[in-house]
Design a protein around this motif. Structure first.
Motif, short mmCIF file in Angstrom:
data_model
loop_
_atom_site.label_atom_id
_atom_site.label_comp_id
_atom_site.label_asym_id
_atom_site.label_seq_id
_atom_site.Cartn_x
_atom_site.Cartn_y
_atom_site.Cartn_z
N PRO A 1 53.68 39.38 39.77
CA PRO A 1 52.93 40.64 39.88
C PRO A 1 51.66 40.59 39.04
O PRO A 1 51.60 39.88 38.02
CB PRO A 1 53.91 41.68 39.34
N SER A 2 50.66 41.31 39.46
CA SER A 2 49.40 41.40 38.72
C SER A 2 49.24 42.80 38.14
O SER A 2 49.77 43.78 38.69
CB SER A 2 48.21 41.09 39.63
N PHE A 3 48.49 42.90 37.04
CA PHE A 3 48.28 44.20 36.43
C PHE A 3 46.87 44.27 35.86
O PHE A 3 46.23 43.25 35.58
CB PHE A 3 49.30 44.46 35.31
N ALA A 4 46.39 45.49 35.69
CA ALA A 4 45.13 45.75 35.01
C ALA A 4 45.23 47.11 34.35
O ALA A 4 45.77 48.06 34.94
CB ALA A 4 43.95 45.71 35.98
N VAL A 5 44.74 47.23 33.14
CA VAL A 5 44.73 48.49 32.40
C VAL A 5 43.28 48.87 32.14
O VAL A 5 42.51 48.08 31.59
CB VAL A 5 45.50 48.39 31.08
N GLY B 1 36.47 50.66 31.86
CA GLY B 1 36.41 49.23 31.55
C GLY B 1 37.80 48.64 31.39
O GLY B 1 38.74 49.34 31.01
N ILE B 2 37.95 47.37 31.69
CA ILE B 2 39.25 46.69 31.62
C ILE B 2 39.55 46.31 30.17
O ILE B 2 38.74 45.66 29.51
CB ILE B 2 39.26 45.44 32.51
N GLY C 1 38.45 44.95 39.56
CA GLY C 1 37.40 45.74 40.19
C GLY C 1 37.96 46.96 40.92
O GLY C 1 37.41 48.06 40.82
N ALA C 2 39.08 46.77 41.63
CA ALA C 2 39.68 47.88 42.35
C ALA C 2 40.22 48.93 41.39
O ALA C 2 40.14 50.13 41.65
CB ALA C 2 40.80 47.36 43.26
N ALA C 3 40.77 48.48 40.25
CA ALA C 3 41.32 49.41 39.26
C ALA C 3 40.22 50.25 38.63
O ALA C 3 40.36 51.47 38.45
CB ALA C 3 42.09 48.64 38.20
N ALA C 4 39.11 49.62 38.26
CA ALA C 4 38.00 50.36 37.67
C ALA C 4 37.43 51.38 38.65
O ALA C 4 37.10 52.52 38.30
CB ALA C 4 36.91 49.40 37.20
N ASP C 5 37.33 50.98 39.94
CA ASP C 5 36.81 51.90 40.96
C ASP C 5 37.76 53.07 41.16
O ASP C 5 37.31 54.22 41.27
CB ASP C 5 36.63 51.12 42.26
N LEU D 1 44.67 53.87 31.83
CA LEU D 1 45.35 54.05 33.11
C LEU D 1 45.75 52.67 33.63
O LEU D 1 44.90 51.79 33.79
CB LEU D 1 44.41 54.75 34.11
N PRO D 2 47.06 52.45 33.86
CA PRO D 2 47.51 51.13 34.33
C PRO D 2 47.55 51.04 35.86
O PRO D 2 47.79 52.03 36.54
CB PRO D 2 48.92 51.04 33.75
#
Length: 372
Positions: free
Chosen positions: A194-198, A213-214, A225-229, A247-248
């Motif tokens: 699985p991938s994640f971004a906070v 910002g990540i 990029g999708a998470a920031a958008d 926000l995760p």
């Protein structure tokens, strides 16, 4: 006589009191982040380094002064370098503190070894490495929380530690009106991982996120990029501005990792068993949760007997891949099952149990992580 008694009393009073027993202080139990390390394997009497590895998920565990125990893994290298027949047991050469090792076998099944050692029997020890929660790097806290790897109690402890930074949490924290999401189908993924971004951001007085910002991720740039958008498109109830909110975003493992080929039915012959077996109720097949999280498929072949009144007995796992956990799950299912009564029962029945991921399985059952 009185003189002798007085002298004895005087002597008794002169004896110093016994010292108090020493106070034994045991280390307090504290929440820790626990990772497992294992750089190599012993295969056929020699050290073999893997070509690719997948790190087991970090665990949140409450432990005391005893170092966490490790786990000994036994497996065979398949023709494609894949570990097969994985079994797991507590290592006797490591610590005694309890830490769950539920993701060790799933993670190991994703490793690959040189094809030159195909067929070799291997052993490998996963050694635990613990860091107190209040001393862990904040990026590690973000990672564990975003991947939802802690149980309910551990997760709340983790979130409290994360919320000590910034002023977004606490009384009057921004209430979300609209949360935008990512489209998983557009995010590339390594099977089983699985991938994640906070995302970190501020909220202005109108409830609009600012400067997303990540602050932590596994390096998936498309997801970042999708998470920031998505964060920028979310909205909150307007109130006092807040800073350093987080926000995760999680892209769960949904692309199946297919099981090794299952042996043909002729490889395990039944003795005296009706076909098909008529079960009193449908079998309750449950996918091993640790493998389901990584979308790793498997199978098991189980032999069993049937009593005339329908109870199962002598339930034995004959084979299971890619790990023994699939066999144990199938064994429990057959042991709890009940067939329709018959005149004489049956002996040597064979159950071939396959564990396949359903379409959009993770998307249906795994809720997205909540804001930190």
């Amino acid at each position: 006589m009185l003189t002798l008694l007085a002298a004895a009393a005087s002597v008794a009073q002169a004896v110093p009191p016994a010292p108090p027993p020493p106070v034994i202080r045991t280390p307090a139990y504290r929440p820790h982040l626990v990772d497992f390390d294992s750089p190599s394997a012993q295969c056929g009497g020699r050290v073999v380094m893997p070509l690719t590895t997948v790190a087991p998920f970090t665990q949140v565990a409450t432990i005391g002064g005893d170092p966490p125990r490790g786990y000994l893994m036994e497996f065979v290298i398949g023709a494609d370098g894949r570990p097969l027949g994985i079994t797991q047991r507590v290592a006797t050469t490591t610590g005694t503190g309890y830490v769950a090792g539920s993701d060790l076998a799933p993670a190991l099944s994703l490793w690959r070894f040189p094809a030159s050692v195909a067929g070799a029997r291997c052993t490998m020890t996963f050694t635990a490495r613990a860091v107190p929660l209040d001393g862990a790097a904040v990026t590690d806290l973000y990672r564990v929380a975003a991947l939802q790897m802690a149980d309910t109690t551990g997760f709340q402890t983790l979130i409290r530690q994360i919320r000590k930074s910034g002023d977004c949490a606490g009384p009057g924290r921004p209430r979300m009106l609209l949360r935008a999401f990512i489209d998983d189908r557009r995010i590339p993924q390594t099977p089983g991982v699985p991938s994640f971004a906070v995302v970190s951001y501020d909220v202005d007085a109108d409830g609009v996120p600012q400067q997303p910002g990540i602050v932590a991720s596994d390096g998936n740039r498309v997801l970042e990029g999708a998470a920031a958008d998505a964060t920028a498109r979310s909205r909150y109830v307007g109130n006092a501005p807040r800073t350093r909110c987080t926000l995760p975003f999680l892209r769960p493992a949904t692309e199946p990792v297919y099981a090794p080929p299952m042996p043909p039915a002729s490889a395990f012959r039944e003795e005296r068993c009706p076909q098909p077996v008529r079960w009193a109720q449908p079998l309750r097949q449950q996918f091993p949760q640790a493998f389901r999280r990584r979308a790793i498929e498997g199978w098991a072949i189980v032999r069993y007997d049937l009593a005339p009144w329908g109870a199962t007995g002598a339930v034995t796992v004959l084979a299971a891949e890619p790990a023994a956990e699939f066999g144990e799950q199938a064994r429990r299912m057959i042991a709890a099952a009940r067939a329709q009564p018959s005149a004489s029962g049956a002996q040597g029945c064979i159950a071939r149990v396959q564990y396949r991921m359903a379409s959009d399985d993770a998307a249906e059952d795994d809720a997205p992580p909540a804001p930190f």
